[in-house]
Scaffold this active site. Structure first.
Site, PDB file in Angstrom:
ATOM      1  N   GLY A 244       0.862  -1.329   0.014  1.00 40.22           N
ATOM      2  CA  GLY A 244       0.086   0.086   0.068  1.00 40.22           C
ATOM      3  C   GLY A 244       0.764   1.540  -0.078  1.00 40.22           C
ATOM      4  O   GLY A 244       2.136   1.349   0.216  1.00 40.22           O
ATOM      5  N   ASN A 245       0.153   2.217  -0.496  1.00 34.15           N
ATOM      6  CA  ASN A 245       0.928   3.524  -0.447  1.00 34.15           C
ATOM      7  C   ASN A 245       0.076   5.013  -0.349  1.00 34.15           C
ATOM      8  O   ASN A 245      -0.932   4.595  -0.900  1.00 34.15           O
ATOM      9  CB  ASN A 245       2.018   3.767  -1.443  1.00 34.15           C
ATOM     10  CG  ASN A 245       1.642   3.080  -2.616  1.00 34.15           C
ATOM     11  OD1 ASN A 245       0.862   3.154  -3.541  1.00 34.15           O
ATOM     12  ND2 ASN A 245       2.427   1.600  -2.773  1.00 34.15           N
TER      13      ASN A 245
ATOM     14  N   THR B  45       9.055   3.471   0.225  1.00 35.36           N
ATOM     15  CA  THR B  45       9.217   2.058   0.234  1.00 35.36           C
ATOM     16  C   THR B  45       9.363   1.289   1.246  1.00 35.36           C
ATOM     17  O   THR B  45      10.184   1.807   2.265  1.00 35.36           O
ATOM     18  CB  THR B  45       9.940   1.691  -1.145  1.00 35.36           C
ATOM     19  OG1 THR B  45       9.676   0.270  -1.272  1.00 35.36           O
ATOM     20  CG2 THR B  45      11.592   1.705  -0.678  1.00 35.36           C
TER      21      THR B  45
ATOM     22  N   THR C  32       7.831   5.177  -2.411  1.00 37.48           N
ATOM     23  CA  THR C  32       7.417   4.066  -2.933  1.00 37.48           C
ATOM     24  C   THR C  32       7.880   4.030  -4.377  1.00 37.48           C
ATOM     25  O   THR C  32       7.766   4.967  -5.033  1.00 37.48           O
ATOM     26  CB  THR C  32       5.884   4.202  -2.723  1.00 37.48           C
ATOM     27  OG1 THR C  32       5.322   2.959  -3.334  1.00 37.48           O
ATOM     28  CG2 THR C  32       5.182   5.449  -3.125  1.00 37.48           C
ATOM     29  N   SER C  33       7.932   2.656  -4.704  1.00 33.65           N
ATOM     30  CA  SER C  33       8.014   2.364  -5.925  1.00 33.65           C
ATOM     31  C   SER C  33       6.980   2.522  -7.042  1.00 33.65           C
ATOM     32  O   SER C  33       6.724   2.592  -8.068  1.00 33.65           O
ATOM     33  CB  SER C  33       8.517   0.999  -6.282  1.00 33.65           C
ATOM     34  OG  SER C  33       7.757  -0.030  -5.843  1.00 33.65           O
ATOM     35  N   GLU C  34       5.589   2.730  -6.408  1.00 33.77           N
ATOM     36  CA  GLU C  34       4.280   2.745  -6.968  1.00 33.77           C
ATOM     37  C   GLU C  34       4.129   4.255  -6.920  1.00 33.77           C
ATOM     38  O   GLU C  34       2.878   4.480  -7.221  1.00 33.77           O
ATOM     39  CB  GLU C  34       3.419   1.808  -6.068  1.00 33.77           C
ATOM     40  CG  GLU C  34       3.908   0.421  -6.437  1.00 33.77           C
ATOM     41  CD  GLU C  34       2.557  -0.467  -6.156  1.00 33.77           C
ATOM     42  OE1 GLU C  34       2.209  -1.503  -6.895  1.00 33.77           O
ATOM     43  OE2 GLU C  34       2.062  -0.517  -5.025  1.00 33.77           O
TER      44      GLU C  34
ATOM     45  N   HIS D 206      -3.372   3.727  -2.407  1.00 41.40           N
ATOM     46  CA  HIS D 206      -3.334   2.335  -2.959  1.00 41.40           C
ATOM     47  C   HIS D 206      -3.293   1.318  -1.738  1.00 41.40           C
ATOM     48  O   HIS D 206      -2.542   1.499  -0.915  1.00 41.40           O
ATOM     49  CB  HIS D 206      -2.402   2.309  -4.085  1.00 41.40           C
ATOM     50  CG  HIS D 206      -1.840   0.936  -4.311  1.00 41.40           C
ATOM     51  ND1 HIS D 206      -2.667   0.074  -4.813  1.00 41.40           N
ATOM     52  CD2 HIS D 206      -0.689   0.241  -4.058  1.00 41.40           C
ATOM     53  CE1 HIS D 206      -2.165  -1.178  -4.983  1.00 41.40           C
ATOM     54  NE2 HIS D 206      -0.980  -1.011  -4.581  1.00 41.40           N
TER      55      HIS D 206
ATOM     56  N   HIS E 221      -4.815  -3.146  -0.787  1.00 39.06           N
ATOM     57  CA  HIS E 221      -5.119  -4.414  -0.960  1.00 39.06           C
ATOM     58  C   HIS E 221      -6.147  -4.913  -0.025  1.00 39.06           C
ATOM     59  O   HIS E 221      -6.160  -5.973   0.567  1.00 39.06           O
ATOM     60  CB  HIS E 221      -4.092  -5.366  -1.109  1.00 39.06           C
ATOM     61  CG  HIS E 221      -2.644  -4.789  -1.614  1.00 39.06           C
ATOM     62  ND1 HIS E 221      -1.496  -4.996  -1.149  1.00 39.06           N
ATOM     63  CD2 HIS E 221      -2.426  -4.110  -2.714  1.00 39.06           C
ATOM     64  CE1 HIS E 221      -0.520  -4.608  -1.688  1.00 39.06           C
ATOM     65  NE2 HIS E 221      -1.165  -3.804  -2.876  1.00 39.06           N
TER      66      HIS E 221
ATOM     67  N   HIS F   2      -4.342  -7.503  -8.383  1.00 41.40           N
ATOM     68  CA  HIS F   2      -3.456  -6.642  -7.456  1.00 41.40           C
ATOM     69  C   HIS F   2      -4.155  -6.250  -6.268  1.00 41.40           C
ATOM     70  O   HIS F   2      -4.029  -6.535  -5.255  1.00 41.40           O
ATOM     71  CB  HIS F   2      -3.123  -5.468  -8.494  1.00 41.40           C
ATOM     72  CG  HIS F   2      -1.847  -4.733  -7.477  1.00 41.40           C
ATOM     73  ND1 HIS F   2      -0.762  -4.112  -8.478  1.00 41.40           N
ATOM     74  CD2 HIS F   2      -1.781  -4.457  -6.285  1.00 41.40           C
ATOM     75  CE1 HIS F   2       0.002  -3.424  -7.391  1.00 41.40           C
ATOM     76  NE2 HIS F   2      -0.496  -3.712  -6.079  1.00 41.40           N
TER      77      HIS F   2
HETATM   78 ZN   LIG Z   1       0.093  -2.803  -4.301  1.00 39.16          ZN
END
Ligand SMILES: [Zn+2]
Length: 332
Positions: A84-85, A100, A129-131, A150, A152, A213
């Site tokens: 998550g981010n 991250t 974060t990589s996202e 973001h 899950h 995802h």
């Molecule tokens: Zn994710």
């Protein structure tokens, strides 16, 4: 100006934990961002004006809000591990985001990062974060988006991994605040290609299921984006629980759906259904995903190919069984 935390020499167990995290980053442990390896802390080279922005009272309030959102996501089991981010756009070309490799319940304001809209880190000790690219594509394409979450959440992710979208016109609050949910195709997380999967949907949907995802939500604040995650997760959960009752959903009548869309328009919320004609809207009331998740036997469900009771063969078998039972009873 550096904060007192930044200028303090590192020692003790907290410093060791932080050192370990940095070593993990340098080993590019996380997928999707090998360039993190060997990257020096951005803060050391941050321009004074960026550092001032990042340490401003406004940025401090945003950092605290992001930490509160992280705490909620973890408490509600919407994030797992370091997943998550969260981000918040604080300027034309400035976004505060989570780092991250950190559990969202452990987030502290000093852990957060400042990036530009291309994902370059401008300030903050930990690598972003990589996202973040997913968040940045949303900010670039939806000017009213100021907060992105973001995560899950299990029930909504159950829809995402089965390629289903929940139906609309079942619960009014959900229809107003979220409504029609899009489903983006799978791509490798952390890549720019992954970030771009939401582009066809993001202007008309504040909440998107990410194929295989999780979900992403945008709003005017990170707090409100987290609310939409709650709305979607609870809705998906309720729909799945309702299947145990083994009867179809009761749908909100078409004319009343128009009332909900009117409320939504007044609130300034996006919805793909606004520009649809009556026929299109009514056909959307039963999207493929909705049918697939309706109880067995509901209209639209593909029934198993068992023989019909009307079939001659089945009738013959039934009669033979009945005759045999009657004969056996007579003998007894
Ligand atoms: Zn994710």
């Amino acid at each position: 100006m550096p904060s007192s935390k930044h200028s303090d020499p590192e020692n003790g167990s907290a410093a060791n934990t932080r050192k370990l995290k940095r070593e993990l980053e340098q080993a590019a442990y996380a997928y999707g961002r090998p360039e993190a390896a060997g990257k020096k802390a951005a803060k050391k080279t941050a321009k004074p004006e960026l550092e001032r922005l990042f340490q401003s009272p406004e940025a401090k309030a945003v950092k605290e809000e992001i930490c509160r959102v992280g705490w909620k996501l973890w408490q509600r089991s919407y994030v797992d591990g370091n997943g998550g981010n969260i981000s918040c756009r604080i300027g034309q070309n400035a976004v505060i985001c989570t780092p991250t490799l950190l559990s969202k319940i452990d987030l502290k304001p000093e852990d957060l990062c400042l990036v530009d809209l291309e994902g370059n880190q401008l300030a903050g000790d930990l690598p972003r974060t990589s996202e973040v690219f997913l968040h940045l594509e949303i900010y670039k394409n939806v000017p009213q988006a100021k907060g992105v979450v973001h995560c899950h959440p299990p029930h909504a992710t159950a829809y995402a991994i089965t390629g289903r979208v929940p139906p609309t016109a079942i619960i009014p609050e959900f229809d107003v605040f979220v409504g029609s949910v899009a489903l983006s195709p799978y791509e490798t997380p952390g890549t720019r290609k992954f970030a771009e999967t939401v582009l066809p949907f993001v202007r008309n949907h504040n909440t998107i299921l990410l194929g295989n995802h999780g979900i992403v939500c945008w709003a005017d604040t990170p707090t409100h984006a987290e609310w939409y995650a709650e709305n979607l997760e609870t809705y998906c959960w309720t729909l799945l629980v309702s299947r145990q009752l083994a009867v179809p959903y009761a749908k909100i009548p078409f004319s009343k759906q128009q009332d909900l869309l009117a409320i939504k328009r007044r609130l300034g919320l996006p919805d793909a259904r606004f520009d649809m004609k009556e026929g299109e809207l009514s056909s959307m009331a039963e999207p493929p995903g909705a049918i697939a998740l309706a109880p067995p036997g509901a209209s639209g469900i593909a029934k198993p190919s068992l023989p019909s009771l009307q079939d001659d063969a089945v009738q013959k078998i039934s009669k033979a069984v009945a005759d045999a039972v009657i004969a056996a009873l007579k003998r007894g």
